[in-house]
Write an enzyme that holds these catalytic residues in place. Structure first.
Site, mmCIF file in Angstrom:
data_model
loop_
_atom_site.group_PDB
_atom_site.id
_atom_site.type_symbol
_atom_site.label_atom_id
_atom_site.label_comp_id
_atom_site.label_asym_id
_atom_site.label_seq_id
_atom_site.Cartn_x
_atom_site.Cartn_y
_atom_site.Cartn_z
ATOM 1 N N ARG A 366 0.753 -1.294 -0.041
ATOM 2 C CA ARG A 366 0.083 0.042 -0.091
ATOM 3 C C ARG A 366 0.785 1.156 0.047
ATOM 4 O O ARG A 366 0.348 2.452 -0.281
ATOM 5 C CB ARG A 366 -1.035 -0.093 1.335
ATOM 6 C CG ARG A 366 -2.020 -1.069 1.031
ATOM 7 C CD ARG A 366 -3.074 -0.984 1.976
ATOM 8 N NE ARG A 366 -3.928 -2.221 1.996
ATOM 9 C CZ ARG A 366 -3.788 -3.123 2.984
ATOM 10 N NH1 ARG A 366 -2.860 -2.981 3.867
ATOM 11 N NH2 ARG A 366 -4.501 -4.246 3.028
ATOM 12 N N VAL A 367 2.013 1.347 0.492
ATOM 13 C CA VAL A 367 2.715 2.499 0.443
ATOM 14 C C VAL A 367 4.224 2.301 -0.180
ATOM 15 O O VAL A 367 4.580 3.523 -0.712
ATOM 16 C CB VAL A 367 3.186 2.944 1.837
ATOM 17 C CG1 VAL A 367 1.918 3.282 2.657
ATOM 18 C CG2 VAL A 367 3.879 1.858 2.807
#
Ligand code: ATP
Ligand code: MG
Length: 544
Positions: A366-367
């Site tokens: 996600r990051v």
């Protein structure tokens, strides 16, 4: 367990009257009421803190894990055989901690920070509490530097940034530990301290990890903290916190740390054991109600600190073992929701030879994309989509006999990509190598290569770049960017290489096969063995 038995009260009162000593009242000394299964119940200590270390008369230590109205529950770090009812216990007023220092690098220790590698004492420079509050929002900065795993399938599609928490999840024997270990190998020369925390693993597994790290010179920047399956649940329970405390020592100095928890399923089981023995009520899957907090407070401590705080980082790769690919079990859903993404390893892929067995559809980061280098971002642009299309097409066309050229081209491209993502153990790739491979894949360079020869051709091409086009490699490594010109150059170089060398090799491999076949017609039994050894040799060659 929570109420004191009548005999206990009598014995306690008798003892207190006999041994009453005015000088000692301030020291808070208690008495063991009961002991067993690595847990002692103590009466008479009124002010103990949660997580405080208490000292038994015989020198054994324990940690306060449960505070009740009249008594405290203590988990023991050593053997409980030397502890008996009525034994004196005193407070230390110190919370459980672990010695820390630079000298720990290169060593194998247990959950208490004691060396277990037979290389002598470790000189510590400090003492960190194993439980510490995670850095607040103000003290953090966004993840913006990559932590390269050296595994093409991960760096290209599920990149990990420094300070991120990325879960490695999969059934047993799907290569979870291998991914973690390969990631450690890839940190060589990158000034990252790696901590491998083994929780409830077999001693042989830990030995194997140590051996691999040793063999590749990775122990120079690594620490192994081991609480094997044979050790008490209390040690398995504190191991990841102790490892994190050690990591924080380096992170606080502004350094980058990679920490691996192998694995948190066994950690949760150890905690469940302790909780049930302490008499807490079981909840879902018999885990206590606070099992979510067990892992959230651990993983929150991995972060990328702000520049005011030194700019250090701790990246966590927790591992979770699933049963039959079921990610919706209690502990796995918990940890999935705590982490910034997961790498899902699939048994089916693993046994079909697709190793590392990363399931592209179910994995996510996600990051990490924010931390990817520009070159990698550009080179890996369409590969996830290509693979998703390939998976759909593959299912649809499974039984189709004649395919139109576009479909066939897409299938070829997809299977070439899958082939390219295979990677042998202990062979991490550099960012430049990964980018070159991806650029070539995007230009359909490998689509026409026979599937079996793709990995070989990739290795040869990369070798050629190292030998003859060092400029391309150094430009990618230094500028970390991929210009149109550079991309064009990479494709041209590779095509030139194929013209000169590729053809020869392919035909050589073909003629080898033919030779084996013709031998086969002479004596089938003999060649069966022969072929086996030949293919072994071939795979050895590939790995080299
Ligand atoms: P466990 O559930 O027992 O902890 P695991 O999921 O951690 O297993 P590993 O121990 O990493 O799995 O790997 C299992 C086996 O698969 C090992 O024998 C390892 O050598 C092999 N293996 C893992 N990854 C690869 C790979 N990329 N290429 C070839 N073999 C691999
Ligand atoms: Mg493992």
């Amino acid at each position: 367990m929570s109420s004191i038995q009548a005999q206990d009260i009598i014995s306690i009162i008798r003892e207190e009257i006999e041994n009453f000593d005015w000088d000692q009242t301030s020291r808070e000394v208690g008495t063991v009421i009961s002991v067993g299964d690595g847990i002692a119940t103590i009466y008479g200590i009124d002010h103990a803190m949660y997580g405080e270390i208490v000292l038994f008369e015989n020198g054994e230590k324990g940690m306060v894990q449960d505070i009740r109205r009249n008594e405290i529950g203590v988990i023991l770090f050593g053997r409980d055989a030397g502890i008996y009812e009525g034994m004196k216990v005193s407070r230390t007023e110190k919370r459980a901690g672990i010695p820390v220092g630079d000298a720990f690098v290169g060593r194998v220790i247990n959950a208490l920070g004691e060396p277990i590698d037979g290389k002598g004492d470790i000189v510590s420079t400090g003492y960190n509490p194993i439980e510490r509050e995670a850095p607040g929002i103000i003290d953090r900065q966004p993840v913006n530097k990559p932590l390269e795993t050296g595994i093409l399938a991960i760096d290209s599609m599920f990149p990990i940034g420094r300070g991120q928490r990325e879960l490695i999840i999969g059934d047993r024997q799907t290569g979870k530990t291998s991914i973690a270990v390969d990631t450690i190998l890839n940190q060589k020369g990158k000034d990252i301290i790696c901590i491998y925390v083994a929780i409830g693993q077999k001693a042989t597994t830990v030995g194997k990890v140590e051996h691999t790290l040793e063999e590749h010179g990775a122990m120079d920047y690594s620490i192994i903290l081991s609480a094997t399956a044979a050790e008490p649940a209390s040690l398995q329970y504190v191991a990841p916190y102790a490892g994190t405390a050690l990591g924080e020592y380096f992170m606080d100095q502004g350094r980058d740390v990679l920490i691996i928890y192998d694995d948190l399923s066994k950690h949760a089981v150890a905690y469940r054991e302790i909780s049930l023995l302490l008499g807490r009520s079981p909840g879902r899957e018999a885990y206590p109600g606070d099992v979510f907090y067990l892992h959230s407070r651990l993983l929150e401590r991995s972060s990328h600190l702000s520049d005011e705080k030194g700019g250090g980082s701790m990246t966590a790769l927790p591992i979770i073992e699933t049963q039959n690919g079921d990610v919706s079990a209690y502990i796995s859903t918990n940890v999935i929701s705590i982490t910034d993404g997961q790498i899902f390893l699939e048994t089916g892929l693993f046994f079909s030879g697709q190793r590392p067995a990363v399931n592209v559809g179910l994995s996510v980061s996600r990051v990490g994309g924010a931390a990817q280098t520009k070159a990698m971002k550009k080179a890996s642009g369409s590969i996830r989509v290509d693979l998703a299309q390939y998976r759909e097409l593959e299912v649809f066309t499974q039984f189709a006999s004649d395919l139109d050229p576009t479909t066939k081209a897409e299938l070829d491209h997809g299977s070439a990509l899958m082939e390219l993502l295979k990677q042998p153990l202990s062979h991490p790739m550099s960012m430049a190598e990964e980018v070159i491979s991806l650029v070539l894949a995007n230009h359909n360079f490998f689509d026409s290569t026979p599937k079996k020869l793709i990995k070989k051709e990739q290795a040869q091409v990369l070798d050629d770049f190292h030998k003859n086009h060092g400029l391309v490699i150094s430009e990618l490594t230094e500028k970390k960017a991929l210009t149109e010109d550079l991309e064009q150059e990479i494709v041209e170089f590779a095509e030139d290489f194929r013209k000169e060398a590729g053809q020869v090799d392919t035909s050589a491999a073909d003629s080898n096969d033919k030779k084996a076949d013709s031998e086969g017609s002479k004596d089938p039994a003999e060649t069966a063995g022969d072929k086996g050894s030949q293919s072994d040799a071939a795979s050895d060659h590939e790995e080299a």
